[in-house]
Write a protein that holds these residues in place. Sequence first.
Motif, PDB file in Angstrom:
ATOM      1  N   ARG A 139     -11.655   5.467  46.999  1.00 33.74           N
ATOM      2  CA  ARG A 139     -13.096   5.450  47.247  1.00 33.74           C
ATOM      3  C   ARG A 139     -13.835   6.369  46.273  1.00 33.74           C
ATOM      4  N   SER A 140     -13.228   7.478  45.920  1.00 34.29           N
ATOM      5  CA  SER A 140     -13.846   8.388  44.957  1.00 34.29           C
ATOM      6  C   SER A 140     -13.808   7.799  43.551  1.00 34.29           C
ATOM      7  N   LYS A 143     -16.514   5.356  42.752  1.00 37.20           N
ATOM      8  CA  LYS A 143     -17.810   5.958  42.434  1.00 37.20           C
ATOM      9  C   LYS A 143     -17.879   6.464  40.995  1.00 37.20           C
ATOM     10  N   GLU A 144     -16.724   6.609  40.352  1.00 38.23           N
ATOM     11  CA  GLU A 144     -16.698   7.080  38.973  1.00 38.23           C
ATOM     12  C   GLU A 144     -16.759   5.947  37.956  1.00 38.23           C
ATOM     13  N   GLY A 184     -15.163  -0.112  46.374  1.00 36.37           N
ATOM     14  CA  GLY A 184     -14.730   0.991  47.215  1.00 36.37           C
ATOM     15  C   GLY A 184     -14.254   0.573  48.590  1.00 36.37           C
ATOM     16  N   ASN A 405     -26.183   2.873  45.542  1.00 32.55           N
ATOM     17  CA  ASN A 405     -24.785   2.439  45.632  1.00 32.55           C
ATOM     18  C   ASN A 405     -24.135   2.634  44.273  1.00 32.55           C
ATOM     19  N   SER A 406     -22.840   2.523  44.231  1.00 35.38           N
ATOM     20  CA  SER A 406     -22.111   2.835  43.000  1.00 35.38           C
ATOM     21  C   SER A 406     -22.464   1.908  41.850  1.00 35.38           C
ATOM     22  N   GLN A 441     -20.660  -0.446  47.314  1.00 34.06           N
ATOM     23  CA  GLN A 441     -20.248   0.892  47.767  1.00 34.06           C
ATOM     24  C   GLN A 441     -21.476   1.786  47.971  1.00 34.06           C
ATOM     25  N   MET A 443     -23.750   4.690  48.945  1.00 32.49           N
ATOM     26  CA  MET A 443     -23.432   6.106  48.775  1.00 32.49           C
ATOM     27  C   MET A 443     -23.204   6.804  50.117  1.00 32.49           C
TER      28      MET A 443
END
Length: 446
Positions: A139-140, A143-144, A184, A405-406, A441, A443
């Motif tokens: 999940r992290s 986000k990248e 995610g 969101n991502s 995804q 935030m």
Amino acid sequence: MADKYAQLVNQGLGRNVAKKLGLPQPAVLRRYQPGEPLITGPILVQGSTAGADTLATQLLAWDLDVRRHPVPREKLGAIILVLDELERPEDLEEPVLVVGASLRDLARGGRVITVSRPASETDSPAAAAARQGLDGFLRSLAKELRAGATGNGVLLAEGVQIASPSALAAVRFFLSGRSAFVDGQFLKISSPSGELPRDPEKPLAGKAAVVTGAARGIGAHIARTLHRDGAAVVLVDLPVAGEHLAAVANEVKGTALQLDITRKDAGQRILEHAVQRHGRLDIVVHNAGITRDKLLANMDQSRWSAVIGINLAAQLRINEALLASEHFRGAPRIVSVASTSGIAGNRGQTNYAASKGGVMGMVRASAPLLAAVGGTINAVAPGFIETEMTERIPFALREIARRANSLQQGGRPADVAEAIAFLASDAAAGINGEVLRVCGQNMVGA
């Protein structure tokens, strides 16, 4: 509804200005187009287990280009991390760092997929820690990722192997453009059931499907997508929407049923119509829904009861009728449209969030009932989707919702439809009682 900001920062002067000012630059997402390759570029399969070998072999059988070790500076279409035998947190280090070193080589619109097992109470503390740790990692990582790339995971329940049809189908879904706005998220494969389609372009061939709330918006896109994938479609909506309903039904060569789904006999009428026109009913998509937003302090009975009645109570009654019918047997599929509002909540939407949270609870509790007749029930929870409804949100709030969101943009109705079509297929027979978020995804809360 067009996202004019996204269009501006993806071309010419607008792109240069946004880059210099450090403004969000939502990428143009890689979405599914019939006839296009599943994915462009090699796929790095990272992992040393027998499951990793099996998956690599299957990808080769799909005529995909597979790498078992990184090739420096080679652009990758996807990275798949297979950790189906995790037993200790220390086991994460080496494969995760190999993936990290390869991320700079991930192409625009690329995919990162993990294949693992969910943590359970029967695991050793170390195994549960490692498996739950992978959840936080994925999940992290999602986000990248940048440039329209996404990260998602496939979870194999006890007794399910990577070679099971639904596990392979989930990998294929996450690799494809069908999952463009899914990011995610994890899909749990709870059984080895399922059957991969003979024709991946027509996975619903021979099926009869019903879509409620199909006259416009997301419902119309669901009907179009199911038809594109080979299903015969019955479109249901209120009589007041009859003109729009007929137009969409004609477009997809389906049939229209003007019906208030809150009627006590709605389930029986849907069954009778489908059986009369198509001789069967295989798929039901509960899409119909309304909003009647108010702060709870100002909420009246009519707003509350209307939302609960249409969004939730009607689905429960229709499902009862379906399960009681001999015409809904074999391998039936029910897919409900929930919402991320039912997960994270939303100011002014206590009634709507309660109804959508209720849909998710209904899906989980109904899964054993559907399994008993050879079927499945799942839900799709959209986030911010570009529709006529979201177009009415005040400009500032709409922009915040789009970027939160991502992927830094709103989804399209077709994104929701793609996820529903996948869950409605025989390939997804091993997925039951799950909620798949189609939200880029969010935030918060997703």
